[in-house]
Scaffold this motif. Structure first.
Motif, PDB file in Angstrom:
ATOM      1  N   GLU A   1      18.174   3.321  25.411  1.00  0.00           N
ATOM      2  CA  GLU A   1      16.799   3.533  25.292  1.00  0.00           C
ATOM      3  C   GLU A   1      15.918   2.590  25.878  1.00  0.00           C
ATOM      4  N   GLY A   2      16.321   1.246  25.978  1.00  0.00           N
ATOM      5  CA  GLY A   2      15.253   0.326  26.649  1.00  0.00           C
ATOM      6  C   GLY A   2      15.559   0.213  28.038  1.00  0.00           C
ATOM      7  N   LYS A   3      16.957   0.279  28.584  1.00  0.00           N
ATOM      8  CA  LYS A   3      17.221   0.062  29.966  1.00  0.00           C
ATOM      9  C   LYS A   3      17.519   1.140  30.793  1.00  0.00           C
ATOM     10  N   GLY A   4      18.157   2.333  30.050  1.00  0.00           N
ATOM     11  CA  GLY A   4      18.543   3.313  30.834  1.00  0.00           C
ATOM     12  C   GLY A   4      19.710   2.962  31.692  1.00  0.00           C
ATOM     13  N   TYR A   5      20.591   1.954  31.106  1.00  0.00           N
ATOM     14  CA  TYR A   5      21.686   1.606  31.819  1.00  0.00           C
ATOM     15  C   TYR A   5      23.146   2.607  31.658  1.00  0.00           C
ATOM     16  N   THR A   6      22.946   3.315  30.398  1.00  0.00           N
ATOM     17  CA  THR A   6      24.186   4.063  29.985  1.00  0.00           C
ATOM     18  C   THR A   6      23.820   5.315  29.542  1.00  0.00           C
ATOM     19  N   TYR A   7      24.756   6.112  29.164  1.00  0.00           N
ATOM     20  CA  TYR A   7      24.452   7.361  28.644  1.00  0.00           C
ATOM     21  C   TYR A   7      24.934   7.214  27.144  1.00  0.00           C
ATOM     22  N   GLY A   8      25.910   6.255  26.988  1.00  0.00           N
ATOM     23  CA  GLY A   8      26.373   5.985  25.351  1.00  0.00           C
ATOM     24  C   GLY A   8      27.015   4.729  25.120  1.00  0.00           C
ATOM     25  N   ILE A   9      26.818   4.170  24.216  1.00  0.00           N
ATOM     26  CA  ILE A   9      27.439   2.710  23.860  1.00  0.00           C
ATOM     27  C   ILE A   9      27.632   2.577  22.524  1.00  0.00           C
ATOM     28  N   GLY A  10      28.740   2.219  21.983  1.00  0.00           N
ATOM     29  CA  GLY A  10      29.029   1.712  20.454  1.00  0.00           C
ATOM     30  C   GLY A  10      30.110   0.873  20.269  1.00  0.00           C
ATOM     31  N   SER A  11      30.048   0.386  18.972  1.00  0.00           N
ATOM     32  CA  SER A  11      30.881  -0.603  18.697  1.00  0.00           C
ATOM     33  C   SER A  11      31.538  -0.234  17.149  1.00  0.00           C
ATOM     34  N   GLY A  12      32.882  -0.880  16.995  1.00  0.00           N
ATOM     35  CA  GLY A  12      33.564  -0.492  15.716  1.00  0.00           C
ATOM     36  C   GLY A  12      35.053  -1.204  15.605  1.00  0.00           C
ATOM     37  N   PHE A  13      35.256  -1.042  14.403  1.00  0.00           N
ATOM     38  CA  PHE A  13      36.530  -1.564  14.011  1.00  0.00           C
ATOM     39  C   PHE A  13      37.880  -0.370  14.126  1.00  0.00           C
ATOM     40  N   ASP A  14      38.578  -0.479  15.155  1.00  0.00           N
ATOM     41  CA  ASP A  14      39.756   0.414  15.130  1.00  0.00           C
ATOM     42  C   ASP A  14      40.886   0.013  14.632  1.00  0.00           C
ATOM     43  N   ALA A  15      40.851   0.255  13.045  1.00  0.00           N
ATOM     44  CA  ALA A  15      41.863  -0.495  12.238  1.00  0.00           C
ATOM     45  C   ALA A  15      42.781   0.530  11.622  1.00  0.00           C
ATOM     46  N   SER A  16      43.982  -0.034  11.061  1.00  0.00           N
ATOM     47  CA  SER A  16      44.808   0.853  10.142  1.00  0.00           C
ATOM     48  C   SER A  16      45.489  -0.209   9.267  1.00  0.00           C
ATOM     49  N   GLN A  17      46.544   0.073   8.578  1.00  0.00           N
ATOM     50  CA  GLN A  17      47.177  -0.853   7.611  1.00  0.00           C
ATOM     51  C   GLN A  17      48.114  -1.766   8.592  1.00  0.00           C
ATOM     52  N   HIS A  18      48.362  -1.628   9.723  1.00  0.00           N
ATOM     53  CA  HIS A  18      49.021  -2.375  10.573  1.00  0.00           C
ATOM     54  C   HIS A  18      48.615  -3.139  11.747  1.00  0.00           C
ATOM     55  N   ALA A  19      47.151  -2.776  12.344  1.00  0.00           N
ATOM     56  CA  ALA A  19      46.710  -3.534  13.531  1.00  0.00           C
ATOM     57  C   ALA A  19      45.033  -3.307  13.303  1.00  0.00           C
ATOM     58  N   SER A  20      44.252  -3.955  14.095  1.00  0.00           N
ATOM     59  CA  SER A  20      42.894  -3.725  14.188  1.00  0.00           C
ATOM     60  C   SER A  20      42.310  -4.265  15.346  1.00  0.00           C
ATOM     61  N   LEU A  21      41.531  -3.816  15.872  1.00  0.00           N
ATOM     62  CA  LEU A  21      40.663  -4.434  17.009  1.00  0.00           C
ATOM     63  C   LEU A  21      39.380  -4.103  16.627  1.00  0.00           C
ATOM     64  N   PHE A  22      38.314  -4.902  16.925  1.00  0.00           N
ATOM     65  CA  PHE A  22      36.936  -4.806  17.178  1.00  0.00           C
ATOM     66  C   PHE A  22      36.570  -4.593  18.719  1.00  0.00           C
ATOM     67  N   ILE A  23      36.046  -3.282  18.924  1.00  0.00           N
ATOM     68  CA  ILE A  23      35.670  -2.812  20.259  1.00  0.00           C
ATOM     69  C   ILE A  23      34.388  -2.639  20.455  1.00  0.00           C
ATOM     70  N   ILE A  24      33.716  -2.803  21.909  1.00  0.00           N
ATOM     71  CA  ILE A  24      32.411  -2.326  22.246  1.00  0.00           C
ATOM     72  C   ILE A  24      32.923  -1.627  23.420  1.00  0.00           C
TER      73      ILE A  24
END
Length: 952
Positions: A804-827
Motif C-alpha cells: 500500500e505504501g510503496k507498490g513494490y508487491t502484489y502480496g506479502i505475509g509472515s507466519g509460523f509454519d508449524a506442527s508438532q515436529h517442526a516449525s519455521l517463521f517465514i516471510i
C-alpha cells in the motif's frame, strides 16, 4: 416476506452443479435438450427474496441460520468486456481501488474495517463480465457492512487521487508479473484470446489488461469509467446468512437510497465466434522446462443448454483412467502425467481448453497425434447411460459442497441475477444437468469438437523450438522490460483533501454493532478403537454430506536416507487400484457413490481426504479401507507414478517459489535431516526408489496407532465407528512409535543467499528462521503476536508498507509454519525486480522495529479480529474438520477455541512485545532471493549482512 431453510430432497437420481457451471440457462433461440425418462424429477430449493430500490439497485436476501455469520456480496455488471481497446485493465484496477478508501470509511477502507469486525478478509474478483466484492462477517457487523458497501458505491471516487492511482498501478503490474510474465506458460491465455477473437471483440484481451494501457490511464479516464459502470442500476447486492430481513431491508434503503441512478446500461449481446481455419502458434518460454500444448475450440456462451452437455462430455473424455483422452496420453503413450480439459464460460462467448504439459523432450506433434487418437477411441468405444449416471452422481456431491458457505451462495445468486437476469436459476440449473442424454453428448461433440477448427499454442523451453507442433507460427507476445532506475514516484502518505458527496444524513458516523453473536461450541464426540485409531466427529445435517480426514503421523519423516520421496510415491500408489480392483475399476467404484477419496503425503503425514453423500458413507469408508490395506502394487502404475514425479521435479526448476522454499530447507536443516529434502525427493533419490521400498514403507511405517480419523457431517458417531469395524479388525496395532526429528539450530547471524533466474521480471523473497513448535504453550499467542506484523493481510505492517505504501508487491505475509515436529517463521513475497534491495531493506527495518513499536491500538485491532472471527470458526464442514485436526495434533480440549479467546483477551502490549522478542530474531533471519543476478546481486551487499552467497 417468506423465508424457508434450504430444503433438499435427494435420491440417487438427483444431480448437482460443478463450480464451472454456475450460470448457464437455455435461451428461447437455443435447441431443446431431450428429456431423460429414466430420471425422476426431484425438488431442490434455495429460497431467497429479491427487491429493487428506486435507483435500480437489485437486492437479494437468503436466510441461513446455521451459523451466526452473514456474507455481503456487491457485484457490478462490469468486467473487461465493458472496456475500450487502449484502456484495458480498468475493471480489474477498480477491484483494487475500491478497497483502499472511501469518503466515510477513511484511509484503509474496507480492509481496515474488516480486521476490526472479525471479517474473513474483504476480497474481490474480476472476470470478463462481472466484478465481485464479498466478505463474511459475524452477524453483529451487518449494518457496518451495508454502510461500507454503500460508501464504496456512492461515496468513493473523490478519494482517488493521482498518487493513489500511481501506486495501485504498480500493485496491479506486480500482480500481472506474478500471474503472467514471471511464470511458465503465463502467456497462454493471452495467445489464445488474441487469436481466437477478432481485435474488435472485448474478449480479445484479458481482464488483467496490458501494462501499457494501465500506465497510460489518467485520473479522468478512471473517473469516467466509474461514473459509467459503478451505478446502482448496474449492481446487485446479496446478503446471505443469519440476519433479520426486515431490519436488513431498512438498513439497505437507508444507506443506498441516496445514491443516484446512472445512465441506462444496455444488455450485452452474445458474440460467439467461429474459426475459419485452425491457427497454430508457438512461443519459446524462458521460464518453461518442459513443453506444453494447448488446443482451444470456441463454444457457446453461458446459459446456452449445450454448456450442461459439455460438462458431461468433458468428464467422459478425461475424468477417469479409462477416459479415452486421459488413457491414451497418460496410460498408453505415457506422454504426460495429466490432461486438463475445461470450458471457460463467459457471458458473450466461451472456449473449451485442452491443456497437456508433456514430459521433458516430448515432441508436441506426438501429443497432438495422441489427442486425435483419443478422440477416435471416444467415437469407437462409445459410452453408456451408466457412465452418464456416474458423472451426475459426482455432480450431486459438488452441488452440496457449493452450498456449504453463505458467501458461496451469495456469489452465485449475484452471478445469476446479473448474467441471467434470474436468481431463480440457482434452483433451475439442476434440471438442465438432469436432462442430458447420450444423444445430447454426441450432438454436442460433433457440433463443437469433431473436425472443427481450433487454436493450437505450443509453448516450449527456450532453444527447443523443434518440439513445437509442425507449421506453428511465432506468437506475438509483448514482454515487459523492467529497467533499473525507472521506478514510479508517488507519495500516498500525505493527507488528501477532496469535496464530500452530499448525503441526506451524516455518513461519517460508523454504525454500532448489533447483538453479540453466540459462538457455537460444536458437540465433539471422541473414541479410541482397539487397534489404537482415534476417532472424532461433529454431527451436522445442514446438507446431506460428509467430509472426512484420516491423518497417519509420519509421512516424509520416515523416508530412508538417499530415498527421499518414498512416502510421496507410496501415497500415489495407494490411489492406483487395490488387490481386487484395477485403477479404473477403483475410480469407477468411488464415482458411482458420488464420493471423492484422495490419499496424499505431506512432510509429516500420510493423509486420506474424502467426501461422500451421507447415505454412501459406509460404502465410501469400505473403499478407503481397501485402498489403505490392500494396495495393488502394479509395476506399470509404479512406473507411471515415478514418471509423474520426475516431470514435477523438472517443472520445479522453473518455479521461483518452489526453488526458494527448497533452498531455504537446505540452508536451515543439516545435511541428512529428513526435512532438508523436498516431499517429492530429487532426481537421484526418486531413481533409487523401488517398488519393494514402497511395499516395505507401507508394511512398516503405516500404523493405526498413529492414525487420527476426523468426520464432520450428517452421520452420527455410532455409525462412524460401526463403518470403521472392518478397518479396525484388518489393521492391527504395531510397535511403531511416532517419528522424532532433531530441531534445527538457530543461525548465528543473518545471511543472504541468491539463486539466479536470468531475465526474471520479479524477485522472490523467502526469509525464515527456526521457530517454536505448534505444541509449545506459547504457540497460539505467538500467532496472535504476528497479526500486525504480517499475519493480518491488509491490517499488517508488511502489507501496508510494501504494497500500500510503496507498490513494490502484489502480496506479502509472515507466519509460523508449524506442527508438532517442526516449525519455521517465514516471510514471503515477490517484488518487481528493480526494487529487490529496497524491498529487502524495508522488510528488515519493519521486523527490527516491530517489538518496540507495537502499540495499544495494534493490540485492540488484533484482539477485535481474533475474538470476533470466532463466529466464523465452524461454518463449513472443512472448518469443522480443521477444528478436529487441531485437537488431535496438538492435544487440545474440546473448548480450545473459547480458551484461546480468553488468552487473547488477557494479552497486554508488553506481553506481545516480549513474544516478538522471544520468537522473531531479526539478526538471525536467513534471506533467500530468487531473481535476476545480473541486475540485482551486487546491490544486496548494501544490506550489511555480509557477502551474498550464490546458490547456482
Amino acid at each position: 416476506m417468506k423465508f424457508k431453510r434450504l430444503t433438499l430432497a435427494v435420491t440417487a437420481g438427483l444431480f448437482g452443479l460443478s463450480a464451472s457451471i454456475y450460470a448457464n440457462q437455455a435461451t428461447s433461440a437455443s435447441p431443446v435438450i431431450s428429456a431423460n425418462t429414466n430420471v425422476q424429477s426431484q425438488a431442490v430449493r434455495l429460497d431467497f427474496q429479491k427487491f429493487q430500490l428506486d435507483n435500480g439497485l437489485e437486492v437479494i436476501f437468503h436466510l441461513d441460520s446455521s451459523d451466526p455469520v452473514v456474507a455481503v456480496t456487491l457485484a457490478a455488471h462490469v468486467g473487461s468486456s465493458r472496456e475500450k481497446r487502449g484502456r484495458t485493465g480498468f475493471a480489474h484496477l477498480f477491484e483494487h481501488l475500491l478497497f483502499l478508501e472511501s469518503e466515510n470509511l477513511g484511509k484503509g477502507g474496507l480492509d481496515k474495517m474488516s480486521a476490526r469486525i472479525g471479517g474473513s478478509g474483504a476480497n474481490g474478483s474480476t472476470s470478463r463480465d462481472v466484478t465481485n466484492y464479498m466478505q463474511t462477517v459475524p452477524n453483529d457487523a451487518l449494518e457496518k457492512m451495508i454502510w461500507a458497501e454503500a460508501d464504496k458505491l456512492g461515496y468513493f471516487i473523490n478519494t482517488v487521487t493521482d498518487p493513489v492511482l500511481a501506486k495501485e498501478k504498480e500493485v496491479v503490474k506486480n500482480e500481472k508479473r506474478q500471474r503472467v510474465d514471471n511464470r511458465p506458460y503465463g502467456h497462454v491465455f493471452d495467445v489464445v484470446s488474441t487469436n481466437l477473437y477478432p481485435a474488435s471483440h472485448p474478449y480479445s484481451w484479458l481482464p488483467i489488461g496490458s501494462l501499457e494501457d494501465l500506465q497510460a490511464a489518467t485520473l479522468q479516464d478512471v473517473k469516467e469509467f466509474y461514473a459509467r459502470w459503478y451505478v446502482p442500476n448496474n449492481t446487485t447486492l446479496v446478503i446471505s446468512g443469519d440476519f433479520d430481513p426486515k431490519q436488513a431491508r431498512q438498513w439497505v434503503e437507508k444507506y443506498f437510497n441516496d445514491i443516484p441512478k446512472g445512465t441506462e446500461v444496455p444488455a450485452q449481446v452474445k458474440r460467439e465466434v467461429k474459426l475459419g481455419k485452425t491457427k497454430k502458434l508457438y512461443h519459446e518460454d524462458k521460464f518453461a522446462t518442459v513443453p506444453q500444448l494447448t488446443q482451444v475450440w470456441p463454444t457457446p456462451a453461458k446459459f446456452h443448454p449445450d454448456t450442461y452437455v459439455l460438462d458431461i462430455l468433458i468428464k467422459l473424455l478425461v475424468d477417469s483412467k479409462d477416459a479415452p483422452l486421459y488413457n491414451e496420453l497418460v496410460e498408453k503413450q505415457k506422454l504426460t502425467s495429466d490432461v486438463a480439459l475445461f470450458d471457460y464460460r463467459s457471458e458473450l462467448a466461451s472456449e473449451l481448453f485442452l491443456m497437456v504439459t508433456a514430459f521433458d523432450g516430448v515432441d508436441l506433434d506426438t501429443v497432438h497425434n495422441a489427442i486425435n487418437q483419443g478422440f477416435e477411441r471416444f467415437e469407437k468405444e462409445q459410452f453408456t447411460d451408466a457412465d452418464i449416471d456416474r458423472i451426475k452422481a459426482g455432480l450431486e456431491t459438488e452441488f452440496y459442497q457449493n452450498l456449504s458457505s453463505v458467501v458461496g451462495k451469495g456469489i452465485n445468486l449475484a452471478d445469476y441475477n446479473l448474467l441471467a437476469d434470474d436468481p431463480e436459476m440457482i434452483n433451475k440449473e439442476i434440471e438442465f444437468i438432469r436432462q442430458v442424454t447420450k444423444e445430447d453428448v454426441w450432438r454436442v461433440y460433433n457440433q463443437y469438437i469433431k473436425d472443427k477448427h481450433y487454436i493450437s499454442a505450443s509453448f516450449v523451453p527456450q532453444g527447443q523450438l523443434p518440439l513445437a507442433v509442425e507449421g506453428a507460427e511465432k506468437a506475438n507476445i509483448t514482454e515487459e522490460k523492467v529497467v533499473m532506475g525507472q521506478e514510479a514516484s508517488f507519495d500516498t502518505s500525505k493527507q488528501q483533501s477532496y469535496a464530500k458527496t452530499p448525503s441526506s444524513f451524516d455518513r461519517s458516523v460508523e454504525p454500532p454493532y448489533g447483538k453479540m453473536p453466540v459462538v457455537p461450541v460444536p458437540d465433539v464426540v471422541e473414541s479410541q478403537l482397539s487397534n489404537g485409531m482415534r476417532v472424532s466427529s461433529i454431527y451436522t445435517d445442514e446438507v446431506p454430506l460428509v467430509e472426512f480426514k484420516i491423518r497417519i503421523d509420519g509421512g516424509m519423516l520416515f523416508d530412508a536416507r538417499g530415498k527421499s520421496g518414498t512416502a510421496n510415491l507410496l501415497a500415489d500408489m495407494l490411489n492406483r487400484g487395490t488387490a481386487s480392483k484395477k485403477p479404473a475399476e477403483l475410480e469407477k467404484a468411488i464415482k458411482q457413490l458420488g464420493s471423492k477419496i484422495d490419499i496424499y503425503a505431506t512432510e509429516q503425514s500420510i493423509t486420506v481426504n474424502g467426501s461422500a453423500l451421507a447415505r454412501n458413507f459406509d460404502a465410501t469408508i469400505a473403499l478407503v479401507s481397501e485402498m489403505l490395506l490392500q494396495p495393488r502394487w502394479d509395476e506399470q502404475e509404479f512406473a507411471l507414478a515415478k514418471s509423474a514425479v520426475q516431470s514435477q521435479l523438472q517443472q520445479r526448476l522453473s518455479n521461483p517459489q518452489a526453488i526458494a522454499e527448497q533452498k531455504m530447507k537446505e540452508i536451515i536443516y543439516p545435511v541428512g535431516h529428513p526435512l532438508s529434502h523436498s516431499l517429492t525427493g530429487d532426481e537421484q533419490s526418486v531413481q533409487n526408489i523401488t517398488l519393494a521400498d514402497i511395499q516395505a514403507f507401507h508394511r512398516e511405517k503405516i500404523a493405526p496407532q498413529l492414525a487420527n480419523i476426523h468426520v464432520a457431517g450428517a452421520v452420527q458417531h455410532e455409525q462412524i465407528v460401526k463403518s470403521l469395524a472392518k478397518l479396525q479388525k484388518s489393521w492391527p496395532k504395531s510397535a511403531l512409535a511416532a517419528p522424532k526429528v532433531a530441531l534445527p539450530k538457530m543461525p548465528q547471524h543473518s545471511k543472504v543467499y541468491f539463486y539466479d533466474m536470468p531475465g526474471a521480471k520479479q524477485s522472490t523473497l523467502y526469509i525464515a528462521q527456526p521457530a517454536l513448535l505448534a505444541t509449545n504453550s506459547d504457540f497460539y499467542r505467538a500467532q496472535v503476536m504476528n497479526y500486525i506484523l504480517g499475519g493480518g493481510s491488509f491490517a499488517s505492517r508488511l502489507t501496508q508498507q510494501l504494497r500500500e505504501g510503496k507498490g513494490y508487491t502484489y502480496g506479502i505475509g509472515s507466519g509460523f509454519d508449524a506442527s508438532q515436529h517442526a516449525s519455521l517463521f517465514i516471510i514471503n513475497t515477490s517484488v518487481r525486480t528493480n526494487v529487490t534491495y529496497e524491498a529487502l531493506a524495508l522488510v528488515k527495518e519493519i521486523v527490527e522495529q516491530y517489538s518496540s513499536t507495537f502499540t495499544p491500538a495494534d493490540l485492540t485491532t488484533t484482539q477485535e479480529y481474533y475474538l470476533k472471527s470466532n463466529a466464523r470458526r465452524f461454518e463449513t464442514l472443512s472448518a469443522k474438520i480443521g477444528v478436529l485436526t487441531n485437537m488431535a495434533m496438538l492435544d487440545l480440549p474440546k473448548d480450545y477455541v473459547q480458551q484461546r479467546a480468553k488468552q487473547v483477551q488477557a494479552l497486554t502490549v508488553p506481553e506481545v512485545q516480549k513474544l516478538a522478542q522471544q520468537h522473531i530474531h531479526p539478526d538471525k533471519l536467513v534471506y533467500v532471493v530468487v531473481g535476476d543476478a545480473q541486475t540485482q546481486l551486487a546491490g544486496l551487499s548494501k544490506l550489511g549482512l555480509g557477502e551474498v552467497v550464490k546458490l547456482n
